[in-house]
Design an enzyme around this catalytic site. Structure first.
Site, PDB file in Angstrom:
ATOM      1  N   CYS A  48       0.243   7.687  -1.207  1.00 48.05           N
ATOM      2  CA  CYS A  48      -1.010   7.853  -0.482  1.00 48.05           C
ATOM      3  C   CYS A  48      -1.144   9.225   0.166  1.00 48.05           C
ATOM      4  CB  CYS A  48      -1.146   6.769   0.588  1.00 48.05           C
ATOM      5  SG  CYS A  48       0.059   6.911   1.912  1.00 48.05           S
ATOM      6  N   SER A 110       7.373  11.615   5.728  1.00 51.28           N
ATOM      7  CA  SER A 110       6.164  10.795   5.660  1.00 51.28           C
ATOM      8  C   SER A 110       5.270  11.019   6.871  1.00 51.28           C
ATOM      9  CB  SER A 110       6.535   9.308   5.595  1.00 51.28           C
ATOM     10  OG  SER A 110       7.276   9.025   4.434  1.00 51.28           O
ATOM     11  N   GLY A 192      -8.211  -4.078  -3.834  1.00 50.29           N
ATOM     12  CA  GLY A 192      -7.061  -3.600  -4.596  1.00 50.29           C
ATOM     13  C   GLY A 192      -5.999  -4.661  -4.766  1.00 50.29           C
TER      14      GLY A 192
END
Length: 457
Positions: A48, A110, A192
């Site tokens: 992402c 991250s 999704g």
């Protein structure tokens, strides 16, 4: 063989640019390998907030050509200019590649430090590359070592006990923005059916969310909820579900975007709505947040809200990553000597066998001949011991080239780097999903290994 990675992540550029580079770039690894580029293997890691491609090339002189080919193929698949892509992608080689991937897998690079989902994404990237036949033995070992390092960080530091992820932080934000923090009463619609949708549904269950519906533009909602629970939606039932929704969560990254006008046209009355967009390419129109009664949470919101980890835990985690990357790099350097050791042992074995045949021809199968043969083999093993040890010592110091040059000068041996095999057709373990060929060193594939030649001599 040389490791090369091209990295576009939230750490260096904005998420919109990352999304543009990621669009339709999933097949880049296969296309690059099918081209005339020097790339021997490639694995793509797309999440992402990052798009990264890891490559293996024969030698340092091939890095520039490999980088150029990857950029060219990404440009062709995304429609972006090569200049834009070249500026966005940060190149790393050798030890930089190892340390970066290990940090990524452990969640240290991250948006949410220590997130647990990235480790699974690293494993899936490897599995997909193996299935597509683009992973080499060295890349397989690299990604497997990154997964082991992530487990070590999770078990040996407090980062693992936090259980933080992009999804968990987003849900905490949604809780804070809601009038009622009780998830058991909320109607939730997930867009999704991929890995993020699965992780989202699991975390919603932990928060006692009972009214969860799932929509998939590709029609996979039925299969998804059959395994995980929830209610499947289709085009005919989506509008009614959105009218009653308290929270909508985008996890698909598909071309079907929910527009602000679509929500404005619904008969929702004064019902508030929290929209969580976890898709890098946006499942929801950014203008959704401008609607009255709608709160929009996106990846940038998650990054800003992510808690800072304790300095001690981060230092400990980074120490684990550094030690693991240094150990892996040393192992790779030692492997660089394998081809040279094999070449030297094959040469000496051939010489030995020629002389042994002469003894047998002259003396026959007598006790004296056997004693001479035994003495010759023992002497050869002793003569090879020091050169073998020195080969590994020099390789560990990054001087394998010196050793290979010496063999070429003294013995006239041509030491060829062994190509790393694809593991496309390897049999897989039903538990781990890894291929049986994963453990085969790239430098030794297709030739007798050092131990076999040692025993032969």
């Amino acid at each position: 063989m040389v490791l090369l990675s091209l990295v576009a992540s939230h750490s260096d550029i904005d998420l919109e640019t990352v999304a543009k580079i990621s669009a339709d770039a999933s097949q880049v690894a296969s296309v690059v390998l099918a081209s005339a580029s020097p790339v021997a293997g490639a694995i793509t890691l797309a999440t992402c907030n990052r798009y990264e491609i890891y490559c293996e090339v024969p030698q340092s002189e091939d890095v520039a050509a490999a980088r150029s080919e990857v950029i060219s193929q990404i440009a062709a698949s995304t429609g972006l200019s090569q200049d834009v892509i070249s500026t966005a992608l940060v190149s790393k080689t050798e030890t930089e590649v190892i340390e970066h991937l290990f940090s990524v897998g452990a969640g240290l690079d991250s948006a949410v430090i220590g997130e647990r989902e990235i480790a699974g994404q690293v494993r899936r990237a490897l599995n997909e590359a193996q299935a597509a036949g683009t992973a080499t033995g060295s890349l397989v070992r690299l990604f497997q070592a990154a997964s082991r390092t992530a487990k070590d960080v999770g078990s040996r530091t407090s980062l693992g006990s936090r259980g933080l992820s992009v999804v968990s932080v987003a849900l905490e934000l949604a809780t804070d923005l809601s009038r009622d923090p009780d998830w058991s009463t909320k109607n939730v619609v997930i867009f999704g059916t991929g890995a993020y949708a699965g992780a989202t549904l699991s975390l919603l269950r932990e928060r006692a969310a009972h009214h969860v519906s799932v929509f998939s533009a590709s029609g996979r909602a039925e299969a998804f909820v059959a395994k995980r629970g929830g209610t499947a939606l289709d085009e005919s039932t989506l509008e009614a579900a959105l009218e009653q929704a308290d929270v909508i969560i985008g996890c698909s990254g598909s071309d079907h975007r929910l527009m602000a006008a679509d929500i404005a046209a619904l008969d929702r009355g004064t019902r508030p709505l929290v929209a969580i967009d976890l898709a890098l390419t946006h499942d929801f129109d950014p203008e959704l947040g401008a609607l009255e009664g709608v709160e929009l949470i996106n990846l940038e919101s998650v990054r800003m809200a992510a808690p800072e980890e304790q300095a001690q835990s981060l230092r400990q985690a980074r120490g684990i990553v550094l030690d693991a990357s240094e150990a892996f790099a040393a192992e790779q350097r030692e492997r660089a000597a394998d081809a040279a050791i094999i070449a030297l042992r094959k040469h000496t074995q051939q010489v030995l066998e020629t002389e042994v045949e002469k003894v047998r021809a002259q003396h026959g199968c007598t006790a004296a001949a056997e004693e001479v043969e035994f003495a010759m083999r023992r002497m050869m093993r002793q003569l090879l011991h020091v050169p073998t040890v020195r080969a590994r010592e020099l390789a560990a110091a990054g001087r394998a080239g010196d050793y290979i040059e010496a063999l070429q000068t003294l013995y006239g041996l041509e030491v060829e780097a062994q190509s790393a095999p694809s593991v496309k057709n390897a049999s897989r373990c039903p538990v781990t999903g890894t291929a049986a060929d994963d453990a085969v060193p790239a430098a030794e594939a297709g030739t007798p290994d050092v131990a076999q030649l040692s025993r032969a001599v």
